[in-house]
Scaffold this motif. Structure first.
Motif, mmCIF file in Angstrom:
data_model
loop_
_atom_site.group_PDB
_atom_site.id
_atom_site.type_symbol
_atom_site.label_atom_id
_atom_site.label_comp_id
_atom_site.label_asym_id
_atom_site.label_seq_id
_atom_site.Cartn_x
_atom_site.Cartn_y
_atom_site.Cartn_z
ATOM 1 N N LEU A 197 0.831 -1.213 0.000
ATOM 2 C CA LEU A 197 0.000 0.000 0.000
ATOM 3 C C LEU A 197 0.861 1.257 0.000
ATOM 4 O O LEU A 197 0.546 2.239 -0.675
ATOM 5 N N ILE A 198 1.969 1.238 0.763
ATOM 6 C CA ILE A 198 2.855 2.400 0.814
ATOM 7 C C ILE A 198 3.581 2.584 -0.511
ATOM 8 O O ILE A 198 3.663 3.689 -1.054
ATOM 9 N N GLY A 199 4.110 1.483 -1.040
ATOM 10 C CA GLY A 199 4.972 1.574 -2.202
ATOM 11 C C GLY A 199 4.262 1.703 -3.528
ATOM 12 O O GLY A 199 4.818 2.281 -4.471
ATOM 13 N N THR A 200 3.057 1.154 -3.637
ATOM 14 C CA THR A 200 2.354 1.188 -4.921
ATOM 15 C C THR A 200 0.993 1.865 -4.861
ATOM 16 O O THR A 200 0.393 2.128 -5.901
ATOM 17 N N HIS A 201 0.487 2.137 -3.641
ATOM 18 C CA HIS A 201 -0.860 2.699 -3.473
ATOM 19 C C HIS A 201 -1.896 1.826 -4.164
ATOM 20 O O HIS A 201 -2.869 2.338 -4.745
ATOM 21 N N SER A 202 -1.654 0.515 -4.123
ATOM 22 C CA SER A 202 -2.590 -0.423 -4.735
ATOM 23 C C SER A 202 -2.477 -1.760 -4.014
ATOM 24 O O SER A 202 -1.624 -1.946 -3.143
#
Length: 519
Positions: free
Chosen positions: A296-301
């Motif tokens: 979630l932090i690195g890709t927002h997905s």
């Protein structure tokens, strides 16, 4: 072959001076805005206590500002002294931002600082307030230009390589200016400075309350610090998330090293809360993982994967091999600038030329590199994983602690109970160094995590050094250590001197007629 001693000593010298300089910059960024808030209250209410608060905290701001300027000048000298080829390589891009920053710091800011201190009895309240607000704005703009230059090193945009001049040249200044990494880095950095300024005021005010000195003065200062600090601490976390997202897009190896993600994991990747990274075995022992968080932090997905270190090393191997023809074409163009075949080859492989240059650490001519050399060069793209892993986690831990402390302080300020209990005041006092710890660790993550690149994917750090000997660098390093140590002693002595004197010792508080001054 590259002299690794010169590279190591040059890096050490710049790292020490940069980290020392950054002891002062964020405090200046944060404290000046608190002065602007306090003076705004003074102008709106006319209560003299707020003016005295601005004057007292302004003294400490002035000491810190002077030290920041003094330590910043020596940093820029090092570009020509230790990093001559780097300066040649990026001069077309760095020239404008550094020149504008110099004008901001040495002309605009210095002039406004002079008016701030000398203008209390010479200009009206409103005009002086405008000076303070313009000073706060100019301070932030000064930091902006440095961060634009630094962000270009992390994510080089708006420029292209010229094989004739052997340097990068600007193709779009607007792309350099509006680099998304620069935007995220700027707001995150200045927010961290705001936290530092708030903690500085909160901690020193707590020290006064513990001793029963300047009680009303300290309570008001703590109230401003609690409100300003809570907003800033929350902003740091939110903006830090945005900064982390840009890192995962543009510097995947740095992100993998921060997480000690040795292999690509299924999306969404978990976040390793704690663990012991093992570089030799390329694993993390005793890892405690939180599902989904890193993805979630690195890709927002929830469906995009984040590549692991092993996979990124394999990618680097391919880019190194692909960059060797570009290196050959570059040398051919140096002999015949109109060679059509060389131009075509360079255009096809130019994006990987920087990776081929990594081979210079292991072989004189990258075209003669063996598979073993290519493997070594690919492995060199892995930064120091344990350092980044723990630096990031300590920094984040400090960030959440700041939110808790400022939230408690804000609640106590709303209840008018800032002077009790004493354990709270002691906690506020002893928290003073933590913003500096977090800020320095943040720069270690940003800069150490970029290694082995001076400019991400384009210029290896080892190729940017000057043609000097290790002895010469060691001599200048010793001089800088002595000079900066002396400045550190002077700075600490001055801060302690004026803090111990306090507003009462400086004749700023209590006033002779408290009722008449709106006490």
């Amino acid at each position: 072959m590259i002299d690794t001693d010169v590279v190591t000593l040059s890096r050490l010298q710049f790292a020490l001076t940069a980290l020392y300089h950054f002891l002062f910059v964020p405090l200046t960024l944060g404290l000046v805005w608190m002065l602007a808030v306090m003076e705004s209250v003074y102008v709106m209410t006319g209560r003299e206590v707020w003016k005295r608060m601005v004057q007292f905290w302004g003294v400490l701001f002035g000491i810190n500002f002077a030290m920041g300027v003094a330590t910043g000048v020596t940093m820029e000298f090092q570009f020509g002294m230790n990093w001559a080829y780097y300066s040649h390589y990026v001069g077309d891009i760095f020239g404008a931002p550094l020149a504008i920053e110099g004008l901001m710091a040495f002309f605009l800011e210095a002039t406004l600082v002079g008016v701030f201190f000398m203008g209390w009895e010479r200009i009206s309240r409103v005009k002086h307030l405008l000076v303070t607000w313009f000073l706060a704005l100019a301070t932030s703009l000064s930091a902006l230009w440095i961060l634009i230059a630094n962000a270009w090193m992390q994510h080089p945009v708006g420029a292209e390589f010229n094989p004739q001049t052997m340097r990068m040249e600007v193709t779009s200044f607007s792309d350099v200016l509006f680099n998304p990494v620069a935007q995220d880095k700027f707001v995150h950095t200045v927010s961290a400075g705001y936290v530092m300024g708030a903690m500085f005021v909160l901690s020193i005010s707590a020290w006064y309350l513990l001793r029963g000195r300047n009680v009303d003065f300290a309570r008001r200062s703590m109230t401003v610090a609690a409100s300003f600090g809570l907003a800033a601490a929350l902003s740091v976390v939110v903006l830090g998330d945005a900064s982390g997202y840009t890192v995962s897009l543009n510097q995947q190896m740095k992100m993998a090293a921060i997480e000690a993600m040795w292999h690509t994991e299924p999306a969404p990747a978990p976040f390793t809360l704690i663990g012991i990274p093992d570089v030799q075995q390329r694993t993390t022992h005793f890892a405690l993982k939180i599902p989904w968080v890193m993805g979630l932090i690195g890709t927002h997905s929830t469906d995009q994967t984040m590549p692991g270190i092993a996979e990124l090393v394999d990618t680097a191997k391919g880019r190194i091999s692909n960059g060797i023809p570009a290196y050959d074409a570059m040398l051919m163009l140096r002999q015949d600038r109109n060679d059509p075949q060389a131009k075509t080859t360079l255009a096809a492989h130019e994006q990987d030329l920087g990776y081929a240059l990594l081979l210079k650490n292991y072989v004189d001519d990258p075209r003669q590199a063996t598979p073993a050399d290519i493997q070594k060069a690919a492995d060199s793209t892995i930064p120091n994983v344990p350092v980044l892993f723990w630096a990031f986690r300590i920094m984040v831990g400090c960030g959440f602690y700041f939110i808790a402390l400022f939230a408690l302080s804000f609640w106590k300020a709303s209840k008018r109970h800032l002077d009790t209990p004493r354990w709270y005041l002691r906690a506020a006092l002893w928290s003073l160094p933590l913003p500096w710890v977090a800020a320095e660790l943040g720069w270690i993550v940003a800069e150490y995590g970029r290694q082995p690149w001076a400019i991400e994917g384009i210029l290896p750090t080892a190729l940017g050094v000057s043609s000097v000997t290790a002895g010469q660098v060691l001599t200048s390093l010793g001089g800088f250590v002595l000079f900066y140590s002396a400045l550190a002693v002077v700075d600490v002595m001055l801060i302690l001197k004026f803090t111990r004197k306090g507003p009462d010792g400086l004749g700023l508080w209590p006033p002779a007629d408290a009722a008449a001054l709106g006490h």
